[in-house]
Design a protein around this motif. Structure first.
Motif, PDB file in Angstrom:
ATOM      1  N   UNK A  27       0.799  -1.255  -0.100  1.00  0.00           N
ATOM      2  CA  UNK A  27       0.055  -0.057   0.026  1.00  0.00           C
ATOM      3  C   UNK A  27       0.923   1.359   0.129  1.00  0.00           C
ATOM      4  N   UNK A  28       2.170   1.143  -0.179  1.00  0.00           N
ATOM      5  CA  UNK A  28       3.015   2.296  -0.297  1.00  0.00           C
ATOM      6  C   UNK A  28       3.153   2.760  -1.494  1.00  0.00           C
ATOM      7  N   UNK A  29       4.229   3.691  -1.904  1.00  0.00           N
ATOM      8  CA  UNK A  29       4.381   4.387  -2.865  1.00  0.00           C
ATOM      9  C   UNK A  29       5.097   3.559  -4.074  1.00  0.00           C
ATOM     10  N   UNK A  30       5.541   2.287  -3.704  1.00  0.00           N
ATOM     11  CA  UNK A  30       6.487   1.604  -4.455  1.00  0.00           C
ATOM     12  C   UNK A  30       5.439   0.791  -5.359  1.00  0.00           C
ATOM     13  N   UNK A  31       5.485   1.001  -6.958  1.00  0.00           N
ATOM     14  CA  UNK A  31       4.510   0.472  -7.653  1.00  0.00           C
ATOM     15  C   UNK A  31       5.251  -0.537  -8.381  1.00  0.00           C
ATOM     16  N   UNK A  32       6.349  -0.974  -7.969  1.00  0.00           N
ATOM     17  CA  UNK A  32       7.014  -2.078  -8.828  1.00  0.00           C
ATOM     18  C   UNK A  32       6.339  -3.433  -8.777  1.00  0.00           C
ATOM     19  N   UNK A  33       5.318  -3.461  -8.001  1.00  0.00           N
ATOM     20  CA  UNK A  33       4.502  -4.871  -7.668  1.00  0.00           C
ATOM     21  C   UNK A  33       3.018  -4.512  -7.990  1.00  0.00           C
ATOM     22  N   UNK A  34       2.797  -4.007  -9.087  1.00  0.00           N
ATOM     23  CA  UNK A  34       1.589  -3.504  -9.563  1.00  0.00           C
ATOM     24  C   UNK A  34       0.239  -4.548  -9.382  1.00  0.00           C
ATOM     25  N   UNK A  35       0.505  -5.852  -9.864  1.00  0.00           N
ATOM     26  CA  UNK A  35      -0.582  -6.855  -9.994  1.00  0.00           C
ATOM     27  C   UNK A  35      -0.896  -6.973  -8.588  1.00  0.00           C
ATOM     28  N   UNK A  36       0.136  -7.386  -7.751  1.00  0.00           N
ATOM     29  CA  UNK A  36      -0.077  -7.748  -6.290  1.00  0.00           C
ATOM     30  C   UNK A  36      -0.634  -6.646  -5.568  1.00  0.00           C
ATOM     31  N   UNK A  37      -0.285  -5.435  -5.660  1.00  0.00           N
ATOM     32  CA  UNK A  37      -0.719  -4.227  -5.251  1.00  0.00           C
ATOM     33  C   UNK A  37      -2.221  -3.778  -5.479  1.00  0.00           C
ATOM     34  N   UNK A  38      -2.638  -4.240  -6.799  1.00  0.00           N
ATOM     35  CA  UNK A  38      -3.853  -4.118  -7.251  1.00  0.00           C
ATOM     36  C   UNK A  38      -4.832  -5.057  -6.450  1.00  0.00           C
ATOM     37  N   UNK A  39      -4.419  -6.489  -6.295  1.00  0.00           N
ATOM     38  CA  UNK A  39      -5.278  -7.584  -5.926  1.00  0.00           C
ATOM     39  C   UNK A  39      -5.539  -7.220  -4.353  1.00  0.00           C
ATOM     40  N   UNK A  40      -4.474  -6.379  -3.683  1.00  0.00           N
ATOM     41  CA  UNK A  40      -4.549  -5.992  -2.155  1.00  0.00           C
ATOM     42  C   UNK A  40      -5.832  -4.885  -1.993  1.00  0.00           C
ATOM     43  N   UNK A  41      -5.336  -3.828  -2.998  1.00  0.00           N
ATOM     44  CA  UNK A  41      -6.147  -2.798  -2.938  1.00  0.00           C
ATOM     45  C   UNK A  41      -7.859  -3.207  -3.278  1.00  0.00           C
ATOM     46  N   UNK A  42      -7.971  -4.195  -4.262  1.00  0.00           N
ATOM     47  CA  UNK A  42      -9.187  -4.626  -4.453  1.00  0.00           C
ATOM     48  C   UNK A  42      -9.860  -5.358  -3.265  1.00  0.00           C
ATOM     49  N   UNK A  43      -8.983  -6.099  -2.677  1.00  0.00           N
ATOM     50  CA  UNK A  43      -9.552  -6.971  -1.465  1.00  0.00           C
ATOM     51  C   UNK A  43      -9.946  -6.137  -0.375  1.00  0.00           C
ATOM     52  N   UNK A  44      -9.269  -5.129  -0.054  1.00  0.00           N
ATOM     53  CA  UNK A  44      -9.345  -4.087   0.937  1.00  0.00           C
ATOM     54  C   UNK A  44     -10.832  -3.258   0.603  1.00  0.00           C
ATOM     55  N   UNK A  45     -11.059  -3.011  -0.539  1.00  0.00           N
ATOM     56  CA  UNK A  45     -12.149  -2.159  -0.768  1.00  0.00           C
ATOM     57  C   UNK A  45     -13.445  -2.844  -0.729  1.00  0.00           C
ATOM     58  N   UNK A  46     -13.173  -4.248  -0.989  1.00  0.00           N
ATOM     59  CA  UNK A  46     -14.160  -5.120  -0.919  1.00  0.00           C
ATOM     60  C   UNK A  46     -14.712  -5.147   0.412  1.00  0.00           C
ATOM     61  N   UNK A  47     -13.966  -5.068   1.415  1.00  0.00           N
ATOM     62  CA  UNK A  47     -14.320  -4.884   3.031  1.00  0.00           C
ATOM     63  C   UNK A  47     -14.725  -3.480   3.579  1.00  0.00           C
ATOM     64  N   UNK A  48     -14.427  -2.395   2.634  1.00  0.00           N
ATOM     65  CA  UNK A  48     -14.783  -1.321   3.040  1.00  0.00           C
ATOM     66  C   UNK A  48     -16.284  -1.008   3.347  1.00  0.00           C
ATOM     67  N   UNK A  49     -16.707  -0.119   4.351  1.00  0.00           N
ATOM     68  CA  UNK A  49     -17.802   0.076   4.661  1.00  0.00           C
ATOM     69  C   UNK A  49     -18.574   1.188   3.854  1.00  0.00           C
ATOM     70  N   UNK A  50     -17.637   1.995   2.941  1.00  0.00           N
ATOM     71  CA  UNK A  50     -17.758   2.693   1.929  1.00  0.00           C
ATOM     72  C   UNK A  50     -18.347   2.256   0.655  1.00  0.00           C
ATOM     73  N   UNK A  51     -19.525   1.964   0.279  1.00  0.00           N
ATOM     74  CA  UNK A  51     -19.820   1.299  -0.736  1.00  0.00           C
ATOM     75  C   UNK A  51     -19.559   1.963  -2.095  1.00  0.00           C
ATOM     76  N   UNK A  52     -19.174   3.136  -2.045  1.00  0.00           N
ATOM     77  CA  UNK A  52     -18.902   3.852  -3.540  1.00  0.00           C
ATOM     78  C   UNK A  52     -17.468   3.695  -3.790  1.00  0.00           C
ATOM     79  N   UNK A  53     -16.375   3.132  -2.771  1.00  0.00           N
ATOM     80  CA  UNK A  53     -15.141   3.006  -2.894  1.00  0.00           C
ATOM     81  C   UNK A  53     -14.715   2.145  -4.198  1.00  0.00           C
TER      82      UNK A  53
END
Length: 702
Positions: free
Chosen positions: A191-217
């Motif tokens: 979740x940092x600024x290093x975008x060298x692992x974009x695929x893994x980073x994208x998987x993590x962000x999507x997984x976190x957003x799915x758990x968010x209470x903000x349904x618009x995220x």
């Protein structure tokens, strides 16, 4: 959760004592769960070094060796019991609770889960995810325990971190997601600024957003909006705290890489004790108690999660404080009510673990926190904290400590049922005196040990969780309590009955000068349906047996039934009819007719066909789907009758069968062996059934 860590230092400790927390929100109780050999204890040492408690594993702090795990006693404690190691990180006291990974010690695991508010699930990079590991994950899930997955042994020759993570996701679900990747001697946060692992980073962000209470995220993210990192971190920590998201972190114990990041996540992402509900509370009489919160100023309610006893030190109780505050030398009420929650009652067997219900007031001794082989004194333990208490002579594992003027009882955590019976006897006369006291102390320590004094077989039977558990019990009996024992063949309590009608003539006549003995009776013995019990019928006519001696005949028959007529086992399910007899006006007596009744029953048994009855248990085996056929075949080979099966979840099946007890004495060992630890079973008594003649022959006398 963001903001969960306190603003200022609340954890403190002195040169002569252990760390103390003043506030419940400044505590994290973290249990380490994982299979044997996954590196849990090494991870504890790594975190202690990272927090400055140790300079290195087994090192000396303040002139005392505080974490020496090299001797045999500490090695056994590590592998078979709970171990507590406190540290302070960013002003938060972290209680690390190490648990055994062997399935035999699941009772210790459940105690650790009870004491904790969150878990580190430890997997070795050189191992896969096997059936016992899945069982450990289910133990955590059943109590809704928030958990982070930690991958260890990264430097092992066969290490495959990515492979283990993939196996964990396949076994535990897609909410198991890496949040850090190891690059050489550092970790990279996805979740940092290093975008060298974009695929893994994208998987993590999507997984976190799915758990968010903000349904618009999610919609905003898919629309190309850059989501604020702090918002993602907050949502991640909230998901971790409620147990719906399981971050994965690699930790290199040899170099300490990842230790600080793991401690940061524990402090910020794991729930504090006030966020964990206090278990249900009752009065000692069984009435519902007050709803409590984790408040240091509230009524005292604490629970003994582990008990150890030593011939020299005495009994030491490891306690989790749920409400109130404990201080040295206070008087507390000790309540143990296993049978109230797990069955039992007047005339019933003791509750699991051979714990008898008890209530008494006791004055506690010094408070301390254990670390390795030492006890470091503390001056209090607030709600949410753990401590060790000395001098509680009656407190047992699972007991509740409360205010003596307002006694309360916590419902104990569920105990696994011990299913491996082990018959023992004292090795020598000198061991007999120490055996009873040793067993009493071991049962107080270990709720998964059940001590049975079988009144029928006259054996002491230890019901254990498995071979490893049995070995530990026997070792502690001999080396800690000085009671050496030998294993003996387990005797199953059989029954005898009549398979056909028989007639018996009992004649007890003795004339030896002076007062003699005279009694004669004739009996007819008939079999009754299973479970019908015993009937005695009087059909004597003409006063052949005087009325006052008819109860004597029945008493003699009952006495002989208890002793058996063929193989020394109790006789059941018969009707005995007294048809005739003779008496003497002087020499007949109560005892003479008792003896005649017993003789007549034995003669009837010799003339009729008798059979042995064996106890049959209903067995329920929970097994992976691919082993259903193996289990059914094995049960059939044990003379079992398979009653049916039903699916449980996605990949397991419950097989039900009826199996004679003589065939399942070692089933706990055998099932674990051929299922590789992936199956479990329960057993309950069903009824008695006739034993096949070829097997019964070796039990019958003569």
């Amino acid at each position: 959760m963001a903001g969960r860590a306190p603003a200022g230092p609340a954890g403190r400790g002195g040169k002569d004592g252990g760390p103390v927390a003043d506030r419940a929100d400044a505590i994290r109780n973290v249990v380490l769960v994982g299979p044997a050999g996954s590196g849990k204890t090494t991870l504890v040492e790594t975190l202690l070094v990272s927090a400055g408690v140790l300079n290195r594993p087994g090192s000396v702090v303040d002139g005392t060796t505080v974490c020496d795990f090299d001797d045999a006693e500490h090695r056994q404690q590590r592998s078979t019991g709970l171990a507590l190691a406190p540290l302070v990180h960013r002003g938060v006291k972290v209680n690390l609770i190490d648990t055994p990974g062997y399935v035999d010690f699941v009772g210790e695991l459940r105690a650790g889960l009870r004491a904790a508010d969150c878990a580190l699930f430890v997997l070795a990079a050189n191992e896969g995810v096997d059936a016992p590991t899945r069982a450990l994950w289910r133990e955590c899930a059943e109590v809704s325990m928030p958990r982070v997955v930690v991958v260890t042994k990264l430097d092992h020759a066969r290490a495959d971190c990515d492979g283990v993570i993939a196996a964990a996701r396949a076994a535990f679900g897609d909410k198991v997601v890496p949040v850090y990747l190891r690059e050489g001697e550092r970790l990279v946060g996805l979740l940092g600024d290093d975008h060298a692992h974009d695929e893994q980073r994208g998987n993590l962000i999507e997984a976190v957003i799915e758990e968010s209470e903000d349904e618009t995220l999610m919609e905003r993210y898919l629309g190309g909006e850059e989501i604020d990192r702090d918002l993602l971190v907050t949502d991640l920590e909230r998901a971790v705290a409620r147990g719906s998201f399981h971050p994965v972190l690699p930790v290199d114990s040899s170099g300490g890489v990842g230790a600080t990041e793991l401690l940061d996540l524990i402090v910020s992402g794991f729930p504090s004790p006030p966020e964990h509900p206090v278990p249900e509370v009752f009065t000692p009489e069984g009435r519902p108690g007050p709803v409590l919160s984790c408040d240091p100023d509230g009524p005292l309610v604490a629970e003994v999660v582990k008990t150890t006893s030593d011939p020299y030190v005495g009994r030491v109780s490891l306690v989790r404080v749920f409400s109130g505050t404990i201080r040295p030398d206070a008087t507390v009420h000790v309540s143990g009510h296993f049978s109230s929650f797990f069955g039992g009652g007047p005339g019933a067997d003791p509750a699991p673990g051979s714990h008898e219900d008890h209530d008494e007031d006791e004055r506690i001794g010094a408070l301390s926190v254990p670390l390795g082989g030492t006890q470091r004194p503390v001056d209090l333990a607030v709600a949410g904290d753990l401590c060790a208490i000395g001098r509680l002579s009656r407190a047992e594992t699972g007991d509740t400590l409360s205010d003596k003027d307002r006694p309360l009882v916590l419902k104990p955590w569920s105990m696994p049922e011990p299913l491996l019976p082990l018959a023992i006897q004292a090795r020598a006369k000198g061991d007999e005196d120490r055996l009873g006291q040793g067993l009493q102390r071991l049962a107080a320590e270990d709720p998964t040990l059940r001590v049975e004094h079988n009144p029928e077989t006259h054996q002491i039977v230890l019901w254990c969780m498995g071979e490893a558990h049995a070995d530990v019990v026997l070792d502690r009996l001999e080396n800690r309590h000085g009671a050496a024992v030998d294993q003996v063949e387990l005797r199953v309590p059989l029954r005898e009955t009549f398979a056909a009608t028989g007639h018996g003539h009992g004649r007890h006549v003795k004339q030896s000068g002076g007062h003699g003995q005279y009694a004669v009776c004739d009996l007819t013995v008939e079999p009754l349906p299973q479970g019908a019990g015993f009937e005695f019928v009087d059909k004597v006519v003409g006063g052949a047996v005087p009325r006052q001696f008819i109860p004597s005949v029945e008493k003699g028959v009952r006495s002989q039934m208890e002793k058996g007529v063929v193989a020394g086992y109790p006789v059941v399910d018969i009707r005995v009819t007294l048809t005739d007899g003779k008496a003497h006006s002087v020499d007949s007596s109560d005892m003479a007719f008792q003896t005649a009744g017993a003789l007549a029953l034995r003669e009837a048994a010799a003339a009729a066909r008798t059979s042995l009855l064996e106890p049959v248990d209903e067995v329920a085996v929970l097994v992976p789907d691919d082993l259903v056929g193996t289990v059914m075949s094995d049960l059939s080979g044990r003379r079992g009758r398979v009653l049916g099966s039903e699916p449980v979840g996605e990949d397991r099946t419950l097989v039900r069968a009826e199996v004679p007890q003589t065939e399942i004495g070692r089933y706990a060992i055998d099932l674990r062996a051929f299922s590789h630890g992936g199956a479990s079973f329960t057993r309950t008594f069903a009824r008695y059934e006739p034993m096949p003649d070829n097997l019964a022959a070796k039990f019958k006398q003569g």
